[in-house]
Design a protein around this motif. Structure first.
Motif, mmCIF file in Angstrom:
data_model
loop_
_atom_site.group_PDB
_atom_site.id
_atom_site.type_symbol
_atom_site.label_atom_id
_atom_site.label_comp_id
_atom_site.label_asym_id
_atom_site.label_seq_id
_atom_site.Cartn_x
_atom_site.Cartn_y
_atom_site.Cartn_z
ATOM 1 N N VAL A 66 -94.117 47.761 29.275
ATOM 2 C CA VAL A 66 -94.938 47.795 28.062
ATOM 3 C C VAL A 66 -94.055 47.781 26.815
ATOM 4 O O VAL A 66 -94.330 47.051 25.841
ATOM 5 C CB VAL A 66 -95.856 49.028 28.083
ATOM 6 C CG1 VAL A 66 -96.561 49.200 26.739
ATOM 7 C CG2 VAL A 66 -96.881 48.916 29.205
ATOM 8 N N LEU A 67 -92.984 48.568 26.828
ATOM 9 C CA LEU A 67 -92.106 48.627 25.659
ATOM 10 C C LEU A 67 -91.322 47.336 25.476
ATOM 11 O O LEU A 67 -91.058 46.915 24.346
ATOM 12 C CB LEU A 67 -91.156 49.820 25.785
ATOM 13 C CG LEU A 67 -91.824 51.198 25.752
ATOM 14 C CD1 LEU A 67 -90.786 52.300 25.923
ATOM 15 C CD2 LEU A 67 -92.589 51.398 24.451
ATOM 16 N N GLN A 68 -90.932 46.693 26.589
ATOM 17 C CA GLN A 68 -90.260 45.401 26.480
ATOM 18 C C GLN A 68 -91.184 44.378 25.838
ATOM 19 O O GLN A 68 -90.771 43.580 24.994
ATOM 20 C CB GLN A 68 -89.828 44.917 27.868
ATOM 21 C CG GLN A 68 -88.658 45.677 28.448
ATOM 22 C CD GLN A 68 -87.323 45.137 27.978
ATOM 23 O OE1 GLN A 68 -87.255 44.199 27.204
ATOM 24 N NE2 GLN A 68 -86.259 45.748 28.444
ATOM 25 N N ALA A 69 -92.461 44.381 26.233
ATOM 26 C CA ALA A 69 -93.425 43.469 25.631
ATOM 27 C C ALA A 69 -93.659 43.806 24.163
ATOM 28 O O ALA A 69 -93.790 42.912 23.310
ATOM 29 C CB ALA A 69 -94.740 43.518 26.403
ATOM 30 N N ALA A 70 -93.699 45.103 23.848
ATOM 31 C CA ALA A 70 -93.913 45.507 22.460
ATOM 32 C C ALA A 70 -92.762 45.083 21.562
ATOM 33 O O ALA A 70 -92.971 44.749 20.381
ATOM 34 C CB ALA A 70 -94.114 47.022 22.386
ATOM 35 N N GLN A 71 -91.537 45.076 22.097
ATOM 36 C CA GLN A 71 -90.384 44.670 21.294
ATOM 37 C C GLN A 71 -90.480 43.215 20.858
ATOM 38 O O GLN A 71 -89.864 42.815 19.866
ATOM 39 C CB GLN A 71 -89.091 44.883 22.085
ATOM 40 C CG GLN A 71 -88.720 46.332 22.329
ATOM 41 C CD GLN A 71 -88.226 47.040 21.086
ATOM 42 O OE1 GLN A 71 -87.990 46.413 20.054
ATOM 43 N NE2 GLN A 71 -88.062 48.343 21.177
ATOM 44 N N LEU A 72 -91.243 42.406 21.586
ATOM 45 C CA LEU A 72 -91.372 40.987 21.247
ATOM 46 C C LEU A 72 -92.428 40.739 20.175
ATOM 47 O O LEU A 72 -92.496 39.644 19.618
ATOM 48 C CB LEU A 72 -91.726 40.178 22.498
ATOM 49 C CG LEU A 72 -90.725 40.266 23.661
ATOM 50 C CD1 LEU A 72 -91.255 39.484 24.851
ATOM 51 C CD2 LEU A 72 -89.359 39.752 23.241
ATOM 52 N N LEU A 73 -93.251 41.739 19.894
ATOM 53 C CA LEU A 73 -94.336 41.579 18.941
ATOM 54 C C LEU A 73 -93.859 41.868 17.522
ATOM 55 O O LEU A 73 -92.966 42.686 17.314
ATOM 56 C CB LEU A 73 -95.490 42.515 19.296
ATOM 57 C CG LEU A 73 -96.122 42.330 20.679
ATOM 58 C CD1 LEU A 73 -97.171 43.407 20.914
ATOM 59 C CD2 LEU A 73 -96.728 40.946 20.816
ATOM 60 N N PRO A 74 -94.458 41.204 16.534
ATOM 61 C CA PRO A 74 -94.130 41.554 15.140
ATOM 62 C C PRO A 74 -94.737 42.899 14.778
ATOM 63 O O PRO A 74 -95.944 43.106 14.895
ATOM 64 C CB PRO A 74 -94.783 40.412 14.338
ATOM 65 C CG PRO A 74 -95.871 39.903 15.221
ATOM 66 C CD PRO A 74 -95.399 40.085 16.634
ATOM 67 N N SER B 255 -86.351 51.480 4.851
ATOM 68 C CA SER B 255 -86.693 50.116 5.226
ATOM 69 C C SER B 255 -88.206 49.933 5.277
ATOM 70 O O SER B 255 -88.949 50.821 5.671
ATOM 71 C CB SER B 255 -86.092 49.769 6.584
ATOM 72 O OG SER B 255 -86.402 48.448 6.951
ATOM 73 N N THR B 256 -88.661 48.762 4.852
ATOM 74 C CA THR B 256 -90.077 48.430 4.891
ATOM 75 C C THR B 256 -90.270 47.150 5.681
ATOM 76 O O THR B 256 -89.338 46.378 5.902
ATOM 77 C CB THR B 256 -90.632 48.239 3.469
ATOM 78 O OG1 THR B 256 -89.906 47.188 2.809
ATOM 79 C CG2 THR B 256 -90.511 49.512 2.664
ATOM 80 N N GLY B 257 -91.502 46.893 6.074
ATOM 81 C CA GLY B 257 -91.809 45.679 6.810
ATOM 82 C C GLY B 257 -91.066 45.615 8.128
ATOM 83 O O GLY B 257 -90.893 46.617 8.825
ATOM 84 N N SER B 258 -90.588 44.427 8.466
ATOM 85 C CA SER B 258 -89.868 44.231 9.727
ATOM 86 C C SER B 258 -88.446 44.776 9.676
ATOM 87 O O SER B 258 -87.809 44.925 10.718
ATOM 88 C CB SER B 258 -89.829 42.741 10.072
ATOM 89 O OG SER B 258 -89.049 42.029 9.119
ATOM 90 N N GLY B 259 -87.923 45.068 8.498
ATOM 91 C CA GLY B 259 -86.539 45.512 8.357
ATOM 92 C C GLY B 259 -85.546 44.377 8.295
ATOM 93 O O GLY B 259 -84.356 44.605 8.053
ATOM 94 N N ILE B 260 -85.985 43.144 8.513
ATOM 95 C CA ILE B 260 -85.119 41.956 8.453
ATOM 96 C C ILE B 260 -85.421 41.234 7.144
ATOM 97 O O ILE B 260 -86.489 40.640 6.977
ATOM 98 C CB ILE B 260 -85.371 41.030 9.660
ATOM 99 C CG1 ILE B 260 -85.115 41.781 10.959
ATOM 100 C CG2 ILE B 260 -84.510 39.791 9.583
ATOM 101 C CD1 ILE B 260 -85.508 41.014 12.202
ATOM 102 N N ILE C 45 -82.940 35.017 14.846
ATOM 103 C CA ILE C 45 -82.927 36.467 14.652
ATOM 104 C C ILE C 45 -84.039 37.087 15.491
ATOM 105 O O ILE C 45 -85.216 36.746 15.326
ATOM 106 C CB ILE C 45 -83.101 36.837 13.172
ATOM 107 C CG1 ILE C 45 -82.064 36.121 12.309
ATOM 108 C CG2 ILE C 45 -82.987 38.344 12.981
ATOM 109 C CD1 ILE C 45 -82.174 36.430 10.833
ATOM 110 N N ALA C 46 -83.662 37.992 16.397
ATOM 111 C CA ALA C 46 -84.640 38.682 17.227
ATOM 112 C C ALA C 46 -85.279 39.830 16.443
ATOM 113 O O ALA C 46 -84.759 40.271 15.413
ATOM 114 C CB ALA C 46 -83.981 39.217 18.499
#
Length: 458
Positions: free
Chosen positions: A220-228, A322-327, A406-407
């Motif tokens: 579940v966490l691996q899948a969540a890491q792929l989501l914005p 940091s705000t948003g995605s941090g990137i 960029i991941a």
């Protein structure tokens, strides 16, 4: 003459003392170590990484799509970090599932709780002994993975300098310290998964689903890491320590995500272990048909873990700027300029050119996202950067073009797109023969927890 008959005094029944915590711990540890699957896993952990590094070193291609993969043939410390990255993805969650996920449920399936309770006479000591025994086995497996990867990498590839995620050359001695620290940092996340395994083993009773709880959480966490998602949410996940160790290999060290990951992991350890303990000590050990505490404790468990996530997100969002995605554009420019400056010096040494400093190069980067219409932020493979630097003792200014992927967790790979004599080819011609071109592909890391700077200079 009559014989006097006297009755023998009645003997008091023997007094049996309950087993203490140390005896119960040794008993549970022996039970785990006598299982064939645990023995196989231990052998695999202590031998597998070294065999994997040996096999990869014999191949003509390297796992360049993994962190430090492109440097795996250059130094054994990179090989150890490649193994660490692979273990963080799946190996460590699976190990915790196979060890901690079945430590309580096995007694339910075998119907041996009554004998164990009679010997120990304390559900509290039973819980502590089983928890400590499973934790000890998990730590022994993780120690084997670390030792095998480090020894195997150094023995097969060599004790050489390591190129960090900002292009900086890390001396071999310092790289050794950082690699050991990186392996130590992932222990907290491993214990968090182990605590979830203990909780699943207690709550779900005989059900085999408890055995896969840590692996399911990892999926579940691996899948969540792929989501914005916002950086605060991403940093507040219990898997953060499995990624944050990369920040050790930048200068300055990206300590924000690392500290957050350790604190969040420890919070999960405390909450999950406490829930498992409270549910376990309230169970009826005399009921041979016991199959879990029921729906209410299961619902309370889900709500409690959800509350931990919500509280972690709130604290991280408040504590980090940091705000948003941090990137963000400024962060990418600064990271790219810093990495190129360090790698350009490495290329100059390979070509036997006069050494220059980052101050002399005055490197800067201009980055943007294709089609973003000025909103240059967020992960994606459509980033473009133009790096410029000043050639010492000359009026000319050098330029190099990169395409970035960029991941979401901040790690990026920059592919050189010319000019060919700088970054357009994977090899450079040196006086001693062809050598890998350091600036052809650049590995970097954006700090999601930091505040963006205004300029992209090294």
């Amino acid at each position: 003459m009559t014989a006097a008959i006297t009755e023998a005094p009645a003997l008091a029944p023997p007094v049996t003392r309950p087993a203490g915590l140390s005896a119960a711990f040794r008993f549970e540890l022996v039970k785990l170590l006598t299982q064939w699957r645990i023995r196989i896993l231990l052998v695999g952990c202590w031998v597998g990484p070294a065999l994997l590094i040996t096999a990869v070193s014999q191949q003509s291609s390297l796992p360049s799509d993994t962190v430090f993969g492109r440097w795996m043939a250059a130094t054994g410390w990179a090989a150890a970090l490649v193994v660490l990255g692979f273990c963080c993805s799946w190996v460590l969650p699976l190990l915790t599932a196979l060890v901690a996920g079945d430590v309580f449920a096995a007694e339910d399936r075998l119907g041996t709780w009554r004998y164990l309770v009679m010997a120990v006479r304390s559900p509290r000591r039973i819980f502590a002994a089983k928890s400590l025994a499973s934790t000890a086995v998990i730590l022994l497996m993780e120690l084997g993975l670390a030792v095998s990867s480090i020894v195997g990498g150094v023995a097969v590839v060599g004790n050489h300098d390591l190129v960090g995620l900002d292009g900086r050359v890390i001396p071999a001695g310092h790289a050794a310290q950082l690699v050991v620290l990186a392996w130590a940092c992932v222990v907290a996340a491993s214990l968090a998964y182990a605590a979830v395994g203990l909780l699943g083993s207690v709550v779900l009773g005989r059900s085999p689903i408890g055995l896969v709880m840590p692996a399911l959480l990892a999926f579940v966490l691996q899948a969540a890491q792929l989501l914005p998602m916002p950086a605060a949410v991403r940093l507040a996940l219990p898997s953060q320590s499995f990624l944050a160790w990369r920040g050790l290999f930048t200068e300055p060290v990206q300590s924000g995500p690392l500290v957050i990951g350790l604190v969040v992991s420890l919070a999960w350890v405390v909450v999950a272990t406490t829930l498992a303990y409270l549910i376990f000590v309230r169970r009826d050990f005399a009921d041979l048909a016991y199959d879990g505490p029921g729906l209410r404790p299961l619902l309370a468990t889900v709500l409690a873990l959800g509350a931990v996530v919500a509280a972690s997100v709130a604290v991280v969002a408040t504590a980090t700027p940091s705000t948003g995605s941090g990137i963000e554009k400024a962060k990418v420019e600064q990271s790219m300029a810093t990495s190129f400056a360090h790698l350009y010096r490495l290329q100059s040494r390979e070509l036997h050119r006069p050494d220059v400093t980052e101050a002399q190069l005055r490197t800067s980067a201009s980055c943007y996202r294709a089609g973003s219409h000025g909103d240059d932020q967020g992960p994606g493979n459509d980033w473009r950067c133009v790096v410029t630097w000043h050639i010492p003792h000359a009026t000319a200014v050098g330029t190099a073009v990169y395409q970035l992927d960029i991941a979401a967790e901040g790690r990026y790979v920059a592919d050189g797109d010319g000019p060919q004599e700088v970054n357009g080819y994977f090899q450079v011609h040196t006086p001693t023969g062809d050598a890998p071109n350091p600036v052809w592909q650049v590995d970097g890391l954006v700090d999601l927890s930091s505040r963006s700077s205004s300029k992209g200079r090294s």
